[in-house]
Scaffold this motif. Sequence first.
Motif, mmCIF file in Angstrom:
data_model
loop_
_atom_site.group_PDB
_atom_site.id
_atom_site.type_symbol
_atom_site.label_atom_id
_atom_site.label_comp_id
_atom_site.label_asym_id
_atom_site.label_seq_id
_atom_site.Cartn_x
_atom_site.Cartn_y
_atom_site.Cartn_z
ATOM 1 N N VAL A 101 40.668 29.843 45.483
ATOM 2 C CA VAL A 101 41.276 30.294 44.231
ATOM 3 C C VAL A 101 41.521 29.092 43.336
ATOM 4 O O VAL A 101 42.007 28.049 43.796
ATOM 5 N N SER A 102 41.206 29.241 42.035
ATOM 6 C CA SER A 102 41.489 28.188 41.060
ATOM 7 C C SER A 102 41.774 28.789 39.700
ATOM 8 O O SER A 102 41.143 29.782 39.308
ATOM 9 N N ALA A 103 42.724 28.169 38.986
ATOM 10 C CA ALA A 103 42.993 28.540 37.597
ATOM 11 C C ALA A 103 42.450 27.463 36.661
ATOM 12 O O ALA A 103 42.790 27.438 35.481
ATOM 13 N N GLY A 104 41.606 26.607 37.188
ATOM 14 C CA GLY A 104 41.060 25.498 36.416
ATOM 15 C C GLY A 104 39.928 25.904 35.492
ATOM 16 O O GLY A 104 39.686 27.090 35.249
ATOM 17 N N LYS A 295 30.636 32.467 49.731
ATOM 18 C CA LYS A 295 31.996 32.758 50.178
ATOM 19 C C LYS A 295 32.812 33.242 48.986
ATOM 20 O O LYS A 295 32.384 33.121 47.831
ATOM 21 N N VAL A 296 33.987 33.785 49.266
ATOM 22 C CA VAL A 296 34.817 34.377 48.214
ATOM 23 C C VAL A 296 35.395 33.302 47.300
ATOM 24 O O VAL A 296 36.050 32.364 47.764
ATOM 25 N N VAL A 297 35.136 33.440 46.003
ATOM 26 C CA VAL A 297 35.683 32.542 44.984
ATOM 27 C C VAL A 297 36.382 33.389 43.925
ATOM 28 O O VAL A 297 35.779 34.309 43.376
ATOM 29 N N VAL A 298 37.645 33.086 43.655
ATOM 30 C CA VAL A 298 38.417 33.823 42.655
ATOM 31 C C VAL A 298 38.857 32.863 41.555
ATOM 32 O O VAL A 298 39.495 31.842 41.828
ATOM 33 N N LYS A 299 38.509 33.197 40.326
ATOM 34 C CA LYS A 299 38.910 32.405 39.165
ATOM 35 C C LYS A 299 40.099 33.076 38.485
ATOM 36 O O LYS A 299 39.973 34.156 37.929
ATOM 37 N N SER A 300 41.255 32.428 38.546
ATOM 38 C CA SER A 300 42.443 32.945 37.880
ATOM 39 C C SER A 300 42.459 32.520 36.423
ATOM 40 O O SER A 300 41.814 31.533 36.034
ATOM 41 N N ALA A 311 48.872 36.947 43.286
ATOM 42 C CA ALA A 311 47.968 38.098 43.314
ATOM 43 C C ALA A 311 46.536 37.667 43.594
ATOM 44 O O ALA A 311 45.793 38.346 44.310
ATOM 45 N N SER A 312 46.126 36.521 43.045
ATOM 46 C CA SER A 312 44.765 36.028 43.251
ATOM 47 C C SER A 312 44.528 35.631 44.703
ATOM 48 O O SER A 312 43.449 35.872 45.266
ATOM 49 N N LEU A 313 45.516 35.003 45.316
ATOM 50 C CA LEU A 313 45.387 34.616 46.724
ATOM 51 C C LEU A 313 45.284 35.848 47.620
ATOM 52 O O LEU A 313 44.454 35.897 48.536
ATOM 53 N N LEU A 314 46.099 36.844 47.357
ATOM 54 C CA LEU A 314 46.032 38.084 48.134
ATOM 55 C C LEU A 314 44.719 38.812 47.890
ATOM 56 O O LEU A 314 44.144 39.417 48.807
ATOM 57 N N GLN A 315 44.227 38.729 46.647
ATOM 58 C CA GLN A 315 42.939 39.319 46.290
ATOM 59 C C GLN A 315 41.803 38.638 47.055
ATOM 60 O O GLN A 315 40.896 39.302 47.577
ATOM 61 N N ALA A 316 41.836 37.310 47.125
ATOM 62 C CA ALA A 316 40.812 36.558 47.852
ATOM 63 C C ALA A 316 40.838 36.906 49.338
ATOM 64 O O ALA A 316 39.786 37.071 49.969
ATOM 65 N N LYS A 317 42.030 37.003 49.894
ATOM 66 C CA LYS A 317 42.162 37.372 51.314
ATOM 67 C C LYS A 317 41.570 38.753 51.570
ATOM 68 O O LYS A 317 40.826 38.967 52.533
#
Length: 345
Positions: A101-104, A295-300, A311-317
């Motif tokens: 997860v990253s918000a960058g 692999k799972v990558v989530v952009k916040s 929420a993003s971390l739980l979403q990635a999990k």
Amino acid sequence: MTKIILDGMGGDNAPEEIVKGAVCAVNADKELSVVITGDEGKISPVLAGLSYDKERISLVHCTEVITNDDVPTLAIRQKKDSSLVVALKMLKEDESAKGFVSAGSTGAVLTGALLRVGRIRGVSRPAVCPVLPTAKEGKVLIIDAGANAECKPVNLAHFAIMGTAYAKANLGIANPRVGLVTNGTEEHKGDPLHQEAHELLKKLPGICFVGNVEGRDIMSGDIDVAVCDGFSGNIALKTTEGTAMAVMKIIKKNISESFWAKVGYALFMRKAFKKIKRVMDYNKYGGAVLLGIEKVVVKSHGSSKADSICASLLQAKEAAEHNVTENIKALLSEADLENLGASES
């Protein structure tokens, strides 16, 4: 235990809100562990003031940060000790790491995921896939929402496949309805790209294609996956966010200017407006999953605060536990786009 890597220095509110989001997530889910990458001197003091299971949050020190001012490709190659690059390297090499997860910087996350983690074999282009609420109290996926400004029909077909796999896995929809976003519902509408994509999607096995839809239909609740080229999808997403904020401001302004409106709000409408605000708050939906990566990558969102990171971390999990990547591979195999005459040439 599911391990998720978190870029501790990405985003406008890093590292304070990022770290608080990690603590919120591990406190909410006892089967989640988080590895935070970033400047130990800035992150450790934040962690010291919070209560959490010390066994489930760890820190990997990094000396560099990739910012929005950096050129993504150069930054990924040159800033090897940045919180983003170190995190993606861990994601690639550590089998126990299931997501990131990253918000960058969006460009840096997309570029880094492609270069450091790799694309699913058979996917022409990865796509950004955020979740939005619908008028029927469900959810809808927009894919692509900005990763690919220029597309070909095969790309849109792959977006439909990946969106379907994600909707099945994470939204629990048995047969997701897929709509192609263009400027009219008739089959002949749209430019050559969308006309060709329409014909391709009609023949695509494993996809419940319901035809063309207009922008106003995205949040109607009549579709589960809205397929867009990245240019149109990004405009649709940002317009939706902007419209929601504008409507809430207009309502608030009109209530504040009228005594009777204030009375009516206080007596009858307060709970309803709070529910509307909660439903329209993107922070509650986590980030946008980058589908098509190994692999799972989530952009916040870049302005994410603790609740959005949580929420993003739980979403990635959840995406990792539902094997989204493997589901995409299975649907790709079933679709067999090459035999349908689809190619990137």
